[in-house]
Write an enzyme that holds these catalytic residues in place. Structure first.
Site, short mmCIF file in Angstrom:
data_model
loop_
_atom_site.label_atom_id
_atom_site.label_comp_id
_atom_site.label_asym_id
_atom_site.label_seq_id
_atom_site.Cartn_x
_atom_site.Cartn_y
_atom_site.Cartn_z
CD1 TRP A 37 -15.32 -15.41 -30.00
CD2 TRP A 37 -13.20 -16.30 -29.66
NE1 TRP A 37 -14.52 -14.29 -29.66
CE2 TRP A 37 -13.33 -14.61 -29.73
CE3 TRP A 37 -12.18 -16.65 -29.45
CZ2 TRP A 37 -12.12 -13.84 -29.37
CZ3 TRP A 37 -10.81 -15.89 -29.42
CH2 TRP A 37 -10.94 -14.53 -29.43
CD GLU A 79 -17.99 -13.68 -24.18
OE1 GLU A 79 -17.37 -12.73 -23.50
OE2 GLU A 79 -18.21 -13.32 -25.50
CE1 TYR A 81 -19.63 -9.22 -21.87
CE2 TYR A 81 -18.38 -10.95 -21.20
CZ TYR A 81 -18.74 -10.29 -21.95
OH TYR A 81 -18.26 -10.15 -23.23
CG ASP A 98 -17.62 -5.86 -22.45
OD1 ASP A 98 -18.46 -4.75 -22.90
OD2 ASP A 98 -17.11 -6.41 -23.21
#
Length: 371
Positions: free
Chosen positions: A39, A52, A135, A153
């Site tokens: 990613w 995510e 987040y 996180d």
């Protein structure tokens, strides 16, 4: 250059904390040591978003093949929005926490309808999307759009708890808000995405939960907890309630070489997924459990079965529940038309249905799992 401290913040960094040096040292380490993750090949907001969501409560190595498959099947927001839900859930099968996939698709449909398939780039708009919390919003805005937004996180909370010797309970929402305020003051201009990823990387690779690797830490000199020798005592985290045990009897009902499966309700835990019929029981001995299973199957499916013998036990733990499943071999005796949520399927056809991990474990127990 690091951003100046903002006024009006509820929490501020210690005066002696060297913001510029910290961010520069951390970014230099990240530039040379960051992992090669799929990613990270570009900053497409949709790709960042999917990664995510998948990475929530799931290990990086587990996510990698799922991510590659998912992006191949649904390469754009619009592709995901237009896909059948069954197909999306099938691509998610095995990752768990299936509400993530449903929320992701619901949000993709909203982005397609409201924003023409372009993921919004403001905190106000992105926060309205289903399944996008503080987040995830911070991660997308910083990584994809270079917005100076914190992405806090568990890794980041651990790093900052040690870095600034914070004794706040990280299980409390107020602590996350406090750390967001603190991180916001350290984000360097122009590299918000790299900085947030560097913090996460540091927590995942160096500032780990047990036995942090302080001697190899690129920000060793800034860490107050290390200086005081209490790094292994932090962060403070209150104990969560243990998952509630639930005893379930699972019926393996075969007829003409096929096995009975049913679809769970469209709302609630594991919504819309397929499973072998189950009945929750409170009985302690096998005779009573077998009777309760037969009675429950009759009430739910309108069929009569004979419960023969236990085949084994399987346990699956959710965040709030612990399923203790006893699996039984059963014979079909008689019955009319099955309700719409149930059907008989051949064993070799089961891969076409989306099963939760708990029932994949049952297939493994029975030796019926596709290799």
């Amino acid at each position: 250059m690091a951003r100046k401290k903002e006024t009006g913040l509820r929490y501020t960094l210690p005066e002696e904390f060297h913001v510029f040096g910290f961010s520069q040292d951390l970014l230099a380490w990240y530039d040379s040591q960051k992992r090669d993750l799929p990613w990270r090949i570009n900053r497409d907001p949709y790709r960042v978003w999917v990664s995510e969501i998948m990475l929530q409560q799931t290990r990086v190595e587990t996510v990698k093949p799922y991510y590659a498959n998912f992006m191949e099947k649904f390469p754009t927001v619009v592709d995901l929005a237009n896909a059948p839900e069954e197909e999306v859930l099938k691509a998610w099968e095995g990752l768990g926490y299936y509400s993530r996939a449903r929320n992701l698709q619901a949000a993709a449909r909203e982005v397609t309808a409201r924003y023409g398939g372009v993921v919004p780039d403001t905190p106000e708009e992105i926060a309205t999307l289903k399944g996008v919390g503080p987040y995830t919003a911070g991660a997308i805005l910083s990584i994809a759009y270079e917005k100076p937004e914190p992405a806090v996180d568990g890794n980041v909370m651990r790093v900052f708890s040690r870095l600034l010797y914070l004794t706040d309970d990280i299980a409390k929402p107020a602590t996350r808000i406090k750390i967001e305020h603190l991180v916001r003051q350290v984000i360097p201009e122009g590299r918000a995405g790299d900085f947030n990823q560097a913090l996460m990387e540091l927590g995942a690779m160096v500032c780990v939960p047990r036995t942090p690797q302080c001697l190899t830490c690129p920000v060793f000199d800034y860490c107050i907890a290390r200086r005081e020798g209490v790094q292994e005592e932090l962060p403070i985290k209150g104990k969560a309630k243990p998952p509630r045990p639930v005893d379930l009897q699972v019926a393996i009902i075969e007829r003409d070489g096929k096995v009975l499966i049913n679809k769970r309700p469209d709302q609630g835990l594991l919504a819309g997924m397929w499973e072998f019929p189950m009945v929750e029981t409170e009985q302690q001995n096998n005779t009573a459990k077998a009777e309760a299973l037969a009675r429950g199957i009759s009430e739910r499916f309108g069929i009569d079965i004979e419960v023969l013998e236990p085949l084994g036990a399987v346990q699956h733990v959710f965040s709030h529940l612990q399923w203790n499943m006893q699996v039984w071999s059963c014979d079909w005796i008689e019955g009319g038309e099955l309700p719409g949520h149930a059907r008989f399927a051949a064993w070799n056809e089961l891969d076409a249905y989306t099963f939760p991990m708990a029932h994949h474990k049952i297939r493994e127990l029975l030796g019926k799992q596709t290799k």
